[in-house]
Scaffold this motif. Structure first.
Motif, PDB file in Angstrom:
ATOM      1  N   MET A  34      -7.383  22.858  35.757  1.00  0.00           N
ATOM      2  CA  MET A  34      -7.690  23.534  37.014  1.00  0.00           C
ATOM      3  C   MET A  34      -8.456  24.827  36.751  1.00  0.00           C
ATOM      4  N   GLU A  35      -7.999  25.596  35.775  1.00  0.00           N
ATOM      5  CA  GLU A  35      -8.646  26.866  35.487  1.00  0.00           C
ATOM      6  C   GLU A  35     -10.086  26.648  35.054  1.00  0.00           C
ATOM      7  N   ARG A  36     -10.328  25.620  34.204  1.00  0.00           N
ATOM      8  CA  ARG A  36     -11.680  25.362  33.726  1.00  0.00           C
ATOM      9  C   ARG A  36     -12.585  24.961  34.885  1.00  0.00           C
ATOM     10  N   ARG A  37     -12.062  24.168  35.819  1.00  0.00           N
ATOM     11  CA  ARG A  37     -12.877  23.766  36.972  1.00  0.00           C
ATOM     12  C   ARG A  37     -13.202  24.974  37.845  1.00  0.00           C
ATOM     13  N   LEU A  38     -12.250  25.906  37.969  1.00  0.00           N
ATOM     14  CA  LEU A  38     -12.496  27.114  38.757  1.00  0.00           C
ATOM     15  C   LEU A  38     -13.653  27.894  38.183  1.00  0.00           C
ATOM     16  N   TRP A  39     -13.676  28.052  36.845  1.00  0.00           N
ATOM     17  CA  TRP A  39     -14.790  28.770  36.234  1.00  0.00           C
ATOM     18  C   TRP A  39     -16.112  28.051  36.504  1.00  0.00           C
ATOM     19  N   ALA A  40     -16.092  26.724  36.461  1.00  0.00           N
ATOM     20  CA  ALA A  40     -17.328  25.975  36.699  1.00  0.00           C
ATOM     21  C   ALA A  40     -17.861  26.243  38.099  1.00  0.00           C
ATOM     22  N   ARG A  41     -16.969  26.337  39.090  1.00  0.00           N
ATOM     23  CA  ARG A  41     -17.426  26.610  40.454  1.00  0.00           C
ATOM     24  C   ARG A  41     -18.012  28.010  40.563  1.00  0.00           C
ATOM     25  N   ARG A  42     -17.458  28.969  39.780  1.00  0.00           N
ATOM     26  CA  ARG A  42     -17.927  30.342  39.898  1.00  0.00           C
ATOM     27  C   ARG A  42     -19.203  30.580  39.104  1.00  0.00           C
ATOM     28  N   ALA A  43     -19.608  29.625  38.283  1.00  0.00           N
ATOM     29  CA  ALA A  43     -20.741  29.831  37.391  1.00  0.00           C
ATOM     30  C   ALA A  43     -22.089  29.739  38.089  1.00  0.00           C
ATOM     31  N   VAL A  44     -22.105  29.575  39.399  1.00  0.00           N
ATOM     32  CA  VAL A  44     -23.371  29.434  40.105  1.00  0.00           C
ATOM     33  C   VAL A  44     -24.158  30.737  40.141  1.00  0.00           C
ATOM     34  N   CYS A  45     -23.508  31.865  39.888  1.00  0.00           N
ATOM     35  CA  CYS A  45     -24.179  33.153  39.942  1.00  0.00           C
ATOM     36  C   CYS A  45     -24.134  33.806  38.563  1.00  0.00           C
ATOM     37  N   PRO A  46     -25.221  33.732  37.766  1.00  0.00           N
ATOM     38  CA  PRO A  46     -25.190  34.236  36.408  1.00  0.00           C
ATOM     39  C   PRO A  46     -24.851  35.713  36.313  1.00  0.00           C
ATOM     40  N   SER A  47     -25.118  36.515  37.352  1.00  0.00           N
ATOM     41  CA  SER A  47     -24.859  37.943  37.263  1.00  0.00           C
ATOM     42  C   SER A  47     -23.420  38.297  37.649  1.00  0.00           C
ATOM     43  N   MET A  48     -22.654  37.292  38.082  1.00  0.00           N
ATOM     44  CA  MET A  48     -21.303  37.565  38.531  1.00  0.00           C
ATOM     45  C   MET A  48     -20.447  38.087  37.377  1.00  0.00           C
ATOM     46  N   THR A  49     -19.675  39.115  37.633  1.00  0.00           N
ATOM     47  CA  THR A  49     -18.709  39.584  36.646  1.00  0.00           C
ATOM     48  C   THR A  49     -17.306  39.300  37.141  1.00  0.00           C
ATOM     49  N   THR A  50     -16.382  39.209  36.212  1.00  0.00           N
ATOM     50  CA  THR A  50     -15.018  38.854  36.545  1.00  0.00           C
ATOM     51  C   THR A  50     -14.071  39.903  35.985  1.00  0.00           C
ATOM     52  N   LEU A  51     -12.944  40.048  36.625  1.00  0.00           N
ATOM     53  CA  LEU A  51     -11.840  40.813  36.070  1.00  0.00           C
ATOM     54  C   LEU A  51     -10.583  40.048  36.416  1.00  0.00           C
TER      55      LEU A  51
ATOM     56  N   THR B  10      -2.973  30.781  29.347  1.00  0.00           N
ATOM     57  CA  THR B  10      -3.289  29.510  28.725  1.00  0.00           C
ATOM     58  C   THR B  10      -2.064  29.100  27.924  1.00  0.00           C
ATOM     59  N   THR B  11      -2.030  27.862  27.466  1.00  0.00           N
ATOM     60  CA  THR B  11      -0.858  27.355  26.758  1.00  0.00           C
ATOM     61  C   THR B  11      -1.229  26.997  25.334  1.00  0.00           C
ATOM     62  N   SER B  12      -0.491  27.544  24.383  1.00  0.00           N
ATOM     63  CA  SER B  12      -0.733  27.276  22.970  1.00  0.00           C
ATOM     64  C   SER B  12      -0.159  25.907  22.590  1.00  0.00           C
ATOM     65  N   ALA B  13      -0.441  25.497  21.364  1.00  0.00           N
ATOM     66  CA  ALA B  13      -0.066  24.158  20.919  1.00  0.00           C
ATOM     67  C   ALA B  13       1.437  23.918  20.950  1.00  0.00           C
ATOM     68  N   ASP B  14       2.244  24.971  20.769  1.00  0.00           N
ATOM     69  CA  ASP B  14       3.699  24.793  20.772  1.00  0.00           C
ATOM     70  C   ASP B  14       4.309  25.005  22.147  1.00  0.00           C
ATOM     71  N   GLY B  15       3.465  25.120  23.173  1.00  0.00           N
ATOM     72  CA  GLY B  15       3.950  25.271  24.542  1.00  0.00           C
ATOM     73  C   GLY B  15       4.118  26.704  25.002  1.00  0.00           C
ATOM     74  N   THR B  16       3.826  27.684  24.129  1.00  0.00           N
ATOM     75  CA  THR B  16       3.971  29.093  24.497  1.00  0.00           C
ATOM     76  C   THR B  16       2.846  29.506  25.439  1.00  0.00           C
ATOM     77  N   ARG B  17       3.209  30.187  26.529  1.00  0.00           N
ATOM     78  CA  ARG B  17       2.190  30.704  27.448  1.00  0.00           C
ATOM     79  C   ARG B  17       1.663  32.026  26.911  1.00  0.00           C
ATOM     80  N   ILE B  18       0.333  32.125  26.843  1.00  0.00           N
ATOM     81  CA  ILE B  18      -0.331  33.311  26.328  1.00  0.00           C
ATOM     82  C   ILE B  18      -1.105  33.958  27.473  1.00  0.00           C
ATOM     83  N   ALA B  19      -0.795  35.229  27.757  1.00  0.00           N
ATOM     84  CA  ALA B  19      -1.421  35.958  28.856  1.00  0.00           C
ATOM     85  C   ALA B  19      -2.708  36.630  28.387  1.00  0.00           C
ATOM     86  N   TYR B  20      -3.713  36.646  29.270  1.00  0.00           N
ATOM     87  CA  TYR B  20      -4.985  37.266  28.915  1.00  0.00           C
ATOM     88  C   TYR B  20      -5.673  37.785  30.161  1.00  0.00           C
TER      89      TYR B  20
END
Length: 291
Positions: free
Chosen positions: A1-18, A24-34
Motif C-alpha cells: 500500500m505504501e509503495r502504491r501511495l508513493w507511485a500516485r504522488r510521483a506525478v509532480c517531480p518538484s513535490m517534497t514530502t515530510l 516498514t517491516t524488517s525480515a524478522d517482523g520488527t517494525r522500523i519507524a522512519y
C-alpha cells in the motif's frame, strides 16, 4: 500500500514530502519507524542516515535533510530498540542490516550516511547489500582500525547488560559515559536533564552498538577482513575541531577502504553545521555518479 501511495504522488517531480513515523517491516517482523524529507522516492538520489550510539533521528540530521530538500530524498530512521521502532530478541548485527535492507525497499538504491558508531553498521550494510547501497559517508568514525587495540571496551557490552539485568538502565548509561571518558562530575547534571529519560529508554541499544564495533575485528565475518567487498564510493569525514582520536580513526579507515576519499571540514567537529554536512553528502553523490 505504501509503495502504491508513493507511485500516485510521483506525478509532480518538484513535490517534497515530510513523513513522520511511517513504518516498514524488517525480515524478522520488527517494525522500523522512519521519516522522509525531499522528493518522492525514485525521483531524486536518496540517502539513509544511520545514527550512532544512543541517538535516533537527531535534530542535526533533520536540519541536514532540510538543507538537501528538493535535491535529495533523505530517510532518517529509528534503529531497532529506539524511538518508535520495535525490537525483537535476540539481537544480531545481521538483523540491523536487514532493517537497512527494508528501508532501501522504500527509497530504492541509496547512499548511507553513517555517524559515529553508525559508520561501521553502514559499512557492514555496504558489504552485505551490494548495489542496493550506492555510496557511504562515514562521519567521525569511532574506532582506529589500524590501532591493534580491541574494537570495544568490554563494559560497553557486558557491563551495560549487567546493569540492565539488574533493572537499572540509568547505571547502564553511566557505564557507557565512563567508557567514553566523561568526567564523573558531569553525570549528575546529565541525570537532571530532560533527555535522561530518553537515554534510559534506549539504554539496551548501547550493547547493540558494542556488538557492531566488536564485529569490525572479531568473528568469522569480521568487517576488517571484508574491506575489498566495499566497492562503493566512500567519503570519510571529520572536522578540524574533531577529537584527535576521531581524526586517527578517520585516517586509518580511509587508508583501509579501497574506494575511500578522506575529507576534513574546516572549523567543524561533532557540532558540524547542517549545511556543511549536506554539502558533503551531495559531494559524495557526485563522486559516486549518482544522478
Amino acid at each position: 500500500m505504501e509503495r502504491r501511495l508513493w507511485a500516485r504522488r510521483a506525478v509532480c517531480p518538484s513535490m517534497t514530502t515530510l513523513t513522520a513515523d511511517a513504518f516498514t517491516t524488517s525480515a524478522d517482523g520488527t517494525r522500523i519507524a522512519y521519516d522522509l524529507t525531499g522528493p518522492v522516492p525514485g525521483l531524486a538520489p536518496a540517502v539513509v542516515v544511520v545514527d550512532g550510539v544512543l541517538a535516533h533521528r537527531l535534530a542535526v540530521t533533520r536540519a541536514v535533510a532540510a538543507e538537501l530538500d528538493r535535491r535529495v530524498t533523505t530517510l532518517r530512521y529509528d534503529r531497532r530498540g529506539r524511538g518508535a521502532s520495535g525490537d525483537t530478541p535476540p539481537y544480531s548485527v545481521d538483523r540491523e542490516v536487514d532493517d537497512i535492507a527494508a528501508l532501501l525497499e522504500v527509497t530504492g538504491p541509496a547512499a548511507l550516511v553513517g555517524i559515529s558508531t553508525g559508520v561501521f553498521l553502514a559499512l557492514r550494510a555496504a558489504a552485505d547489500l551490494g548495489a542496493a547501497v550506492t555510496a557511504v559517508l562515514c562521519y567521525e568514525p569511532t574506532y582506529d582500525v589500524a590501532s591493534g587495540e580491541p574494537p570495544v571496551d568490554p563494559r560497553m557490552i557486558a557491563g551495560v547488560e549487567a546493569c540492565l539485568e539488574a533493572g537499572d538502565p540509568g547505571s547502564a548509561v553511566e557505564v557507557f559515559l565512563d567508557v567514553m571518558g566523561m568526567p564523573c562530575g558531569l553525570v549528575p547534571r546529565m541525570r537532571a536533564s530532560p533527555s535522561w529519560a530518553d537515554l534510559e529508554a534506549i539504554a539496551p541499544t548501547i550493547a547493540y552498538d558494542g556488538r557492531v564495533l566488536a564485529g569490525v575485528a572479531l568473528g568469522h565475518r569480521a568487517l576488517m577482513c571484508r574491506w575489498e567487498q566495499i566497492t562503493q564510493s566512500v567519503l570519510v569525514v571529520d572536522g578540524t575541531a574533531s577529537a584527535a582520536a576521531v581524526t586517527a580513526a578517520a585516517d586509518s579507515l580511509a587508508a583501509a577502504l579501497p574506494e575511500a576519499l578522506r575529507v576534513t571540514l574546516p572549523g567543524h567537529g561533532t557540532d558540524v553545521p547542517p549545511a556543511a554536512l549536506a554539502e558533503a553528502v551531495t559531494g559524495l553523490l557526485r563522486r559516486a555518479g549518482v544522478p
